[in-house]
Design a protein around this motif. Structure first.
Motif, PDB file in Angstrom:
ATOM      1  N   ARG A  75     112.221 -27.564   0.189  1.00  0.00           N
ATOM      2  CA  ARG A  75     113.392 -27.218  -0.627  1.00  0.00           C
ATOM      3  C   ARG A  75     113.032 -27.240  -2.107  1.00  0.00           C
ATOM      4  O   ARG A  75     113.419 -26.359  -2.871  1.00  0.00           O
ATOM      5  N   PRO A 125     104.971 -23.981  10.099  1.00  0.00           N
ATOM      6  CA  PRO A 125     106.415 -23.718  10.202  1.00  0.00           C
ATOM      7  C   PRO A 125     107.186 -24.447   9.098  1.00  0.00           C
ATOM      8  O   PRO A 125     106.833 -25.564   8.724  1.00  0.00           O
ATOM      9  N   VAL A 126     108.218 -23.798   8.595  1.00  0.00           N
ATOM     10  CA  VAL A 126     109.032 -24.376   7.519  1.00  0.00           C
ATOM     11  C   VAL A 126     110.463 -24.559   8.017  1.00  0.00           C
ATOM     12  O   VAL A 126     111.052 -23.632   8.578  1.00  0.00           O
ATOM     13  N   ASP A 127     110.991 -25.759   7.818  1.00  0.00           N
ATOM     14  CA  ASP A 127     112.381 -26.040   8.190  1.00  0.00           C
ATOM     15  C   ASP A 127     113.103 -26.630   6.982  1.00  0.00           C
ATOM     16  O   ASP A 127     113.090 -27.841   6.775  1.00  0.00           O
ATOM     17  N   HIS A 129     116.135 -27.063   6.563  1.00  0.00           N
ATOM     18  CA  HIS A 129     117.400 -27.701   6.934  1.00  0.00           C
ATOM     19  C   HIS A 129     117.237 -29.164   7.349  1.00  0.00           C
ATOM     20  O   HIS A 129     118.236 -29.839   7.601  1.00  0.00           O
ATOM     21  N   LEU A 130     116.022 -29.646   7.414  1.00  0.00           N
ATOM     22  CA  LEU A 130     115.821 -31.073   7.648  1.00  0.00           C
ATOM     23  C   LEU A 130     116.352 -31.861   6.447  1.00  0.00           C
ATOM     24  O   LEU A 130     116.495 -31.316   5.355  1.00  0.00           O
ATOM     25  N   TRP A 132     115.779 -33.286   3.751  1.00  0.00           N
ATOM     26  CA  TRP A 132     114.765 -33.517   2.719  1.00  0.00           C
ATOM     27  C   TRP A 132     115.314 -34.252   1.503  1.00  0.00           C
ATOM     28  O   TRP A 132     114.541 -34.793   0.712  1.00  0.00           O
ATOM     29  N   GLU A 144     104.309 -34.167   6.035  1.00  0.00           N
ATOM     30  CA  GLU A 144     104.977 -32.954   6.504  1.00  0.00           C
ATOM     31  C   GLU A 144     105.695 -32.243   5.363  1.00  0.00           C
ATOM     32  O   GLU A 144     105.686 -31.001   5.283  1.00  0.00           O
ATOM     33  N   GLN A 148     104.838 -28.384   4.297  1.00  0.00           N
ATOM     34  CA  GLN A 148     105.823 -27.315   4.233  1.00  0.00           C
ATOM     35  C   GLN A 148     105.999 -26.781   2.805  1.00  0.00           C
ATOM     36  O   GLN A 148     106.263 -25.589   2.616  1.00  0.00           O
TER      37      GLN A 148
END
Length: 299
Positions: A75, A125-127, A129-130, A132, A144, A148
């Motif tokens: 983010r 892989p990028v998330d 929505h975790l 962060w 991690e 990302q």
């Protein structure tokens, strides 16, 4: 060279700013303002997580290169990629050896040192929505988050991007207290809790990582690059060096269920620095500077 350093208010980040300034670069420091910037640089105050505030404080400004010392999540990377697009031709992110954590198997006895291609940011892989923004989650997922963040910058292609994967840093004005933990316990004859079979890791000297970041800023290569001194240390070797300086034999103990001391690892964290050498930066050896770091830590 016109350089913007994001963060960098302490430890090797502050040394980096002073090195750049003393070499003749025009340095702008961007942080929240909780710590004053060194004299002789421009200081901008904004929260990097606030995109509108970043745009406002950077209005009308551009840089040859940005060095991001404090990017910990995808983010944050996405915000920076949007804000600095068109404001810089080059972006250097300070990353970490922890990006290899998922590949380092607990209890593994050997194997080659990690080269950069072991973790390709283009394939990570990028998330976004975790959680962060949750400090505890971010701390627990430090490696991690860095992985990302590298992936976001790599895919945005808003500027030339390099990620400096930094080994564990020793020396200098270390606010973490990790090395001091060993010095204090060995000098007081207290036990040091370690893993049953601790594995070796790569380390780097504080002034050398600052020099490498400044060198990377002026270079033209892209992608990840490992930054570490030649040679590795495990917790027994580190404790022995401190013990020699203190004139006391370290007492290392295994206590299952009890937190282990910093720099005791149950998996190997050795990095291959062949790419840095091929690019023109030969790192020193751990043995070149470790005794001096230990002496300084005992003062």
């Amino acid at each position: 060279m016109d350089v913007c350093v994001i963060g960098g208010s302490r430890y090797f980040g502050r040394r980096l700013i002073e090195d750049l300034r003393d070499a003749g670069a025009r340095v702008t420091v961007l942080n929240r303002g909780s710590t004053p910037a060194p004299p002789g640089v421009t200081h901008l105050r904004a929260d990097r997580d606030d995109e509108d505030a970043l745009r406002a404080v950077l209005a009308g400004r551009s840089f040859d290169v940005v060095i991001d010392q404090v990017c910990y999540s995808p983010r944050q990377a996405a915000v920076a990629a949007r804000v600095f697009a068109g404001r810089t031709r080059r972006y250097v992110m300070t990353s970490t050896v922890e990006v290899y954590a998922a590949l380092a198997r607990p209890g593994a006895t050997g194997g080659p040192a990690f080269a950069e291609e072991a973790v390709d940011p283009a394939a990570v892989p990028v998330d976004p929505h975790l959680p962060w923004t949750d400090a505890a989650f971010l701390d627990e997922h430090y490696g991690e988050g860095k992985r990302q963040a590298e992936a976001v910058f790599t895919r945005r292609e808003a500027f030339d991007f390099a990620a400096v994967r930094t080994a564990h840093v020793l020396g200098g004005d270390d606010f973490t207290g990790r090395l001091a933990h060993y010095v204090e316990r060995i000098e007081r004859g207290l036990p040091i809790v370690v893993h049953a079979a601790p594995r070796p890791a790569s380390f780097v000297h504080e002034p050398e990582i600052a020099r490498f970041l400044a060198w990377t800023a002026a270079a033209s290569f892209t992608g990840p690059v490992n930054a570490a001194s030649r040679g590795t240390l495990d917790v027994h070797e580190l404790s022995a060096e401190i013990g020699r300086a203190a004139g006391r034999a370290p007492q290392t103990v295994v206590r299952p269920g009890e937190p282990v001391s910093p720099y005791s690892f149950d998996r190997g964290y050795a990095m291959d620095t062949g790419r840095a050498a091929r690019l023109g930066f030969p790192f020193s050896s751990v043995t070149d500077w470790l005794p001096r770091v230990v002496r300084e830590a005992r003062r």
